[in-house]
Design a protein around this motif. Structure first.
Motif, PDB file in Angstrom:
ATOM      1  N   PRO A 183      -2.414  -7.326   9.812  1.00 23.90           N
ATOM      2  CA  PRO A 183      -1.161  -6.565   9.591  1.00 23.90           C
ATOM      3  C   PRO A 183       0.068  -7.475   9.554  1.00 23.90           C
ATOM      4  O   PRO A 183       0.957  -7.287   8.718  1.00 23.90           O
ATOM      5  N   ASN A 184       0.119  -8.461  10.452  1.00 24.31           N
ATOM      6  CA  ASN A 184       1.268  -9.378  10.483  1.00 24.31           C
ATOM      7  C   ASN A 184       1.366 -10.181   9.192  1.00 24.31           C
ATOM      8  O   ASN A 184       2.454 -10.359   8.626  1.00 24.31           O
ATOM      9  N   MET A 185       0.233 -10.668   8.714  1.00 27.19           N
ATOM     10  CA  MET A 185       0.229 -11.470   7.497  1.00 27.19           C
ATOM     11  C   MET A 185       0.609 -10.609   6.290  1.00 27.19           C
ATOM     12  O   MET A 185       1.325 -11.062   5.394  1.00 27.19           O
ATOM     13  N   THR A 186       0.124  -9.374   6.262  1.00 26.19           N
ATOM     14  CA  THR A 186       0.473  -8.475   5.160  1.00 26.19           C
ATOM     15  C   THR A 186       1.969  -8.214   5.129  1.00 26.19           C
ATOM     16  O   THR A 186       2.588  -8.173   4.067  1.00 26.19           O
ATOM     17  N   GLN A 187       2.546  -8.071   6.318  1.00 23.91           N
ATOM     18  CA  GLN A 187       3.987  -7.838   6.393  1.00 23.91           C
ATOM     19  C   GLN A 187       4.777  -9.026   5.853  1.00 23.91           C
ATOM     20  O   GLN A 187       5.829  -8.861   5.214  1.00 23.91           O
ATOM     21  N   LEU A 188       4.270 -10.230   6.070  1.00 28.36           N
ATOM     22  CA  LEU A 188       4.968 -11.418   5.581  1.00 28.36           C
ATOM     23  C   LEU A 188       5.032 -11.462   4.053  1.00 28.36           C
ATOM     24  O   LEU A 188       5.918 -12.093   3.477  1.00 28.36           O
ATOM     25  N   LEU A 189       4.079 -10.802   3.384  1.00 29.66           N
ATOM     26  CA  LEU A 189       4.080 -10.787   1.912  1.00 29.66           C
ATOM     27  C   LEU A 189       5.328 -10.113   1.355  1.00 29.66           C
ATOM     28  O   LEU A 189       5.736 -10.390   0.221  1.00 29.66           O
ATOM     29  N   SER A 190       5.937  -9.238   2.140  1.00 29.64           N
ATOM     30  CA  SER A 190       7.151  -8.541   1.677  1.00 29.64           C
ATOM     31  C   SER A 190       8.423  -9.228   2.145  1.00 29.64           C
ATOM     32  O   SER A 190       9.523  -8.672   2.004  1.00 29.64           O
ATOM     33  N   SER A 191       8.295 -10.435   2.686  1.00 30.22           N
ATOM     34  CA  SER A 191       9.480 -11.167   3.147  1.00 30.22           C
ATOM     35  C   SER A 191      10.418 -11.469   1.975  1.00 30.22           C
ATOM     36  O   SER A 191       9.984 -11.723   0.853  1.00 30.22           O
ATOM     37  N   GLY A 192      11.693 -11.459   2.258  1.00 32.38           N
ATOM     38  CA  GLY A 192      12.674 -11.801   1.238  1.00 32.38           C
ATOM     39  C   GLY A 192      12.853 -13.296   1.062  1.00 32.38           C
ATOM     40  O   GLY A 192      13.614 -13.735   0.186  1.00 32.38           O
ATOM     41  N   ASP A 193      12.170 -14.080   1.874  1.00 36.60           N
ATOM     42  CA  ASP A 193      12.245 -15.535   1.778  1.00 36.60           C
ATOM     43  C   ASP A 193      11.049 -16.052   0.984  1.00 36.60           C
ATOM     44  O   ASP A 193       9.895 -15.759   1.311  1.00 36.60           O
ATOM     45  N   GLN A 194      11.294 -16.832  -0.043  1.00 37.98           N
ATOM     46  CA  GLN A 194      10.222 -17.283  -0.932  1.00 37.98           C
ATOM     47  C   GLN A 194       9.177 -18.117  -0.201  1.00 37.98           C
ATOM     48  O   GLN A 194       7.968 -17.932  -0.393  1.00 37.98           O
ATOM     49  N   LYS A 195       9.626 -19.046   0.648  1.00 35.63           N
ATOM     50  CA  LYS A 195       8.664 -19.933   1.319  1.00 35.63           C
ATOM     51  C   LYS A 195       7.745 -19.156   2.253  1.00 35.63           C
ATOM     52  O   LYS A 195       6.539 -19.442   2.334  1.00 35.63           O
ATOM     53  N   SER A 236      -7.395  -4.263   4.156  1.00 36.67           N
ATOM     54  CA  SER A 236      -7.261  -2.889   4.654  1.00 36.67           C
ATOM     55  C   SER A 236      -5.837  -2.483   5.028  1.00 36.67           C
ATOM     56  O   SER A 236      -5.573  -1.307   5.262  1.00 36.67           O
ATOM     57  N   HIS A 237      -4.923  -3.435   5.091  1.00 37.88           N
ATOM     58  CA  HIS A 237      -3.546  -3.106   5.487  1.00 37.88           C
ATOM     59  C   HIS A 237      -2.572  -3.179   4.313  1.00 37.88           C
ATOM     60  O   HIS A 237      -1.361  -3.262   4.520  1.00 37.88           O
ATOM     61  N   GLY A 238      -3.106  -3.172   3.091  1.00 38.60           N
ATOM     62  CA  GLY A 238      -2.233  -3.143   1.915  1.00 38.60           C
ATOM     63  C   GLY A 238      -2.007  -4.481   1.261  1.00 38.60           C
ATOM     64  O   GLY A 238      -1.079  -4.632   0.458  1.00 38.60           O
ATOM     65  N   MET A 239      -2.851  -5.466   1.572  1.00 36.49           N
ATOM     66  CA  MET A 239      -2.649  -6.803   1.024  1.00 36.49           C
ATOM     67  C   MET A 239      -2.675  -6.817  -0.496  1.00 36.49           C
ATOM     68  O   MET A 239      -1.820  -7.425  -1.148  1.00 36.49           O
ATOM     69  N   LEU A 240      -3.645  -6.130  -1.103  1.00 43.93           N
ATOM     70  CA  LEU A 240      -3.783  -6.196  -2.559  1.00 43.93           C
ATOM     71  C   LEU A 240      -2.540  -5.668  -3.266  1.00 43.93           C
ATOM     72  O   LEU A 240      -2.060  -6.265  -4.238  1.00 43.93           O
ATOM     73  N   MET A 241      -2.027  -4.560  -2.783  1.00 43.19           N
ATOM     74  CA  MET A 241      -0.856  -3.982  -3.450  1.00 43.19           C
ATOM     75  C   MET A 241       0.372  -4.886  -3.314  1.00 43.19           C
ATOM     76  O   MET A 241       1.188  -4.995  -4.231  1.00 43.19           O
ATOM     77  N   GLN A 242       0.466  -5.536  -2.171  1.00 40.84           N
ATOM     78  CA  GLN A 242       1.607  -6.433  -1.957  1.00 40.84           C
ATOM     79  C   GLN A 242       1.544  -7.649  -2.876  1.00 40.84           C
ATOM     80  O   GLN A 242       2.558  -8.061  -3.446  1.00 40.84           O
ATOM     81  N   VAL A 243       0.359  -8.232  -3.034  1.00 44.55           N
ATOM     82  CA  VAL A 243       0.288  -9.415  -3.890  1.00 44.55           C
ATOM     83  C   VAL A 243       0.436  -9.040  -5.363  1.00 44.55           C
ATOM     84  O   VAL A 243       0.981  -9.814  -6.153  1.00 44.55           O
ATOM     85  N   VAL A 244      -0.025  -7.840  -5.742  1.00 44.26           N
ATOM     86  CA  VAL A 244       0.202  -7.380  -7.123  1.00 44.26           C
ATOM     87  C   VAL A 244       1.699  -7.233  -7.367  1.00 44.26           C
ATOM     88  O   VAL A 244       2.212  -7.587  -8.441  1.00 44.26           O
ATOM     89  N   ARG A 245       2.409  -6.732  -6.383  1.00 45.22           N
ATOM     90  CA  ARG A 245       3.868  -6.591  -6.519  1.00 45.22           C
ATOM     91  C   ARG A 245       4.525  -7.955  -6.734  1.00 45.22           C
ATOM     92  O   ARG A 245       5.495  -8.076  -7.491  1.00 45.22           O
ATOM     93  N   LEU A 246       3.989  -8.992  -6.092  1.00 40.76           N
ATOM     94  CA  LEU A 246       4.563 -10.325  -6.245  1.00 40.76           C
ATOM     95  C   LEU A 246       4.331 -10.910  -7.638  1.00 40.76           C
ATOM     96  O   LEU A 246       5.024 -11.846  -8.043  1.00 40.76           O
ATOM     97  N   LEU A 247       3.363 -10.360  -8.370  1.00 42.01           N
ATOM     98  CA  LEU A 247       3.122 -10.834  -9.727  1.00 42.01           C
ATOM     99  C   LEU A 247       4.126 -10.264 -10.716  1.00 42.01           C
ATOM    100  O   LEU A 247       4.272 -10.779 -11.825  1.00 42.01           O
TER     101      LEU A 247
END
Length: 622
Positions: free
Chosen positions: A218-230, A258-269
């Protein structure tokens, strides 16, 4: 006898005197050595290191220890060789680790941690010793308790240094939780260090270690939505490495996502401005994200279905043909743009496109062919999936045929064009595998329309002509499948595009019995010729009585005989026949292409004027 005895006594006496002299000499050398240390190179540095080590070991004198720690940090931070020459990692490290555990003295803990961090910087070879010294669990404890923020930040820096080359001890010590649990407590620079440390820890995870990192999903998935690029890119790297480490463990892959990782990385594309981000992923991270999606789908059809429900087909199309490329228009231009993408990025995009389709089902003959021709390639994986027999995607396609329609409209033309444009056989096999799986999933009018509206059959003829077992064999499988399902409607196209002719040429080849793949290819080609193109078959009959080919040959002969405008009119009508116009195969095989080139390039007055009048409808003067 007495003489001999006397000689023996003298020898013993000489040996005794020599031994005594050696002992005296060694004693003298030791005394001289102790006295001459001051004359050796870097003697001051050696002496000072001894003094600092002695001061650190004075456990009853914390003031003295603090003074020595402060000086040691200064010495290590400057990294002066003449001083460090006397530094012994084996001697200092146990003392520093012991002082690191001085919970009653935060300043001592901070300085000890800082000294170890500097040690990792100036003496990189010390990292294995630090990793096994017992310091790692203490670093993690300081981050998980956060009693003293300075000590926690310094512990994180030390962990980051260690994680570059020695991530496994950190994994075993619950280092991922230590790095991420309280990441929000730190400033942005420290958060970046924590995220980068987490990415390093996830590199090369042992197969039995998922339980040590599972609670951080869950923590790592949340980091995918960070506003900081790095931070966001480090989170992407975390998941990329996790998916790669557990690529063949379906249940773990599904837990990772299971915590939404796929949708978050698709959003980053997707473009950052449309998603409310102020940045775009770097090219390397963008490629890693695509690879993560592809490997996730390869390892779990359930994850592939999840992506399909979220519209991944349109995303795949946009990855290859970006918005700025739309203005170029035209299939050929789009393909040109596609092959200009970074090669690795295109490879993983095609892999993702392929893994979104239901696995192929083949009979015993087809399975044997694939087994023979796929040696040294990933064809079997591309066609059948990682776990042959999965039905999740097949069920989804049956219940949601609209997904196949969208795929046929957006991705299928790209796959067909790239398969003929690209020179990489591995990528061509992936494209053709996806084509085979898509067509196998379609029925009736939809299947006919997809094939009728594309150049696939003409390309298949070219692939069969190459006689390369993987590519030619896969092309023959596609041809066989299409003719089995729609023989009456597709047979004329097979003749017109040259598939019948090229299969016949392939069957005429002789094999020396050396290459099993070639033998399997020829055996399947002969089966196709007998069962689909033989006497009485519509495809065979169409090839034998090809009226367009006859017309093209006649026009070619007319051009060779110094053709006049009447022959040009026949040529124009032949080339503009709509659905009945000549195929590339017919133009080349009839000799029409060569005849027209010769006719146009010969220095005969009036020919170009006549050509313009007939084909453009205007006089050459206009």
């Amino acid at each position: 006898m007495s003489g001999a005895a006397g000689g023996s006594g003298e020898a013993d006496d000489a040996q005794s005197r020599l031994a005594s002299s050696n002992s005296a000499l060694q004693s003298l050398l030791r005394r001289l050595g102790n006295g001459m240390e001051d004359f050796l190179p870097h003697a001051h540095g050696r002496a000072r290191m001894k003094e600092l080590l002695a001061g650190l070991r004075e456990y009853g004198e914390e003031g003295k220890q603090m003074e020595c720690l402060t000086e040691l940090c200064e010495v290590l931070s400057m990294g002066q060789e003449e001083i460090l020459i006397g530094f012994s990692v084996d001697a200092f490290l146990p003392v520093l680790v012991e002082l690191l555990g001085a919970e009653h003295n935060p300043e001592m803990m901070l300085l000890s941690c800082r000294a170890i961090t500097h040690l990792l910087e100036v003496i990189p070879k010390s990292a294995p010793k630090v990793a096994s010294s017992g310091a790692v669990p203490i670093f993690c404890e300081r981050l998980l308790t956060i009693e003293f923020i300075d000590v926690a930040e310094q512990s994180l820096l030390a962990m980051h240094k260690l994680s570059v080359e020695h991530p496994e001890p950190l994994v075993r010590a619950n280092g991922l939780s230590a790095a991420l649990t309280f990441i929000d407590f730190f400033d942005i620079n420290t958060q970046r260090t924590a995220a980068a440390t987490a990415a390093n820890i996830c590199r090369g995870l042992p197969s039995d270690s998922f339980g040590l990192v599972a609670d951080m999903m869950p923590n790592m998935t949340q980091l995918l939505s960070s506003g900081d690029q790095k931070i966001a890119e480090s989170a992407c790297l975390c998941f990329s490495r996790l998916v790669e480490a557990f690529a063949k463990q379906e249940e773990i892959l599904e837990q990772i996502a299971s915590h939404g990782m796929l949708m978050q990385v698709v959003r980053l594309l997707k473009p950052g401005d449309k998603e409310g981000r102020g940045f775009e992923l770097s090219t390397g991270t963008y490629t890693q994200v695509i690879k993560t999606l592809a490997m996730s789908c390869r390892g779990s059809q359930a994850l592939a279905v999840s992506l399909l429900k979220e519209g991944i087909v349109g995303t795949v199309h946009s990855i290859i043909k970006k918005e700025e490329d739309v203005r170029l228009g035209g299939t050929a231009l789009m393909t040109s743009v596609a092959v200009q993408r970074p090669m690795e990025q295109l490879i993983h995009t095609l892999m993702l496109a392929n893994e979104l389709l239901p696995p192929l089902q083949t009979d015993e003959r087809g399975s044997k062919l694939v087994e023979a021709i796929s040696v040294g390639t990933e064809m079997a994986q591309d066609l059948y999936g990682q776990n042959r027999g999965w039905h999740t995607l097949r069920q989804y396609a049956g219940e949601n045929p609209a997904f196949l329609v969208e795929y046929a409209e957006l991705v299928y033309p790209i796959l067909v064009d790239i398969s003929v444009t690209i020179v990489n056989d591995s990528m061509r096999i992936t494209c053709l595998s996806a084509v085979a799986k898509l067509l196998a999933s379609m029925e009736g009018e939809l299947l006919f329309k997809v094939v009728q509206d594309s150049q696939l059959l003409g390309y298949l003829a070219g692939f069969i002509a190459s006689a390369k077992p993987p590519v030619a064999g896969l092309s023959i499988m596609i041809a066989d499948m299409l003719l089995e399902r729609m023989p009456d409607r597709l047979a004329p196209r097979f003749a017109r595009e040259g598939v019948v002719h090229e299969v016949g040429r392939l069957c005429a080849k002789e094999t020396l019995g050396v290459d099993p793949a070639v033998e399997a290819l020829l055996e399947h080609a002969r089966y196709l010729q007998q069962s689909r193109f033989g006497p009485g078959s519509m495809a065979g009959a169409s090839a034998a009585s090809d009226k367009l080919m006859e017309k093209a040959a006649a026009v070619a002969a007319g051009l060779a005989q110094n053709g006049d405008e009447k022959v040009l009119v026949e040529l124009r009508d032949l080339l503009s026949g709509g659905a009945e116009s000549l195929s590339s195969y017919q133009v080349l095989t009839s000799g029409l292409g060569a005849s027209l080139l010769t006719w146009l390039t010969e220095p005969v007055p009036g020919r170009l004027h006549a050509f313009v009048r007939v084909f453009c409808g205007v006089s050459s003067a206009e």
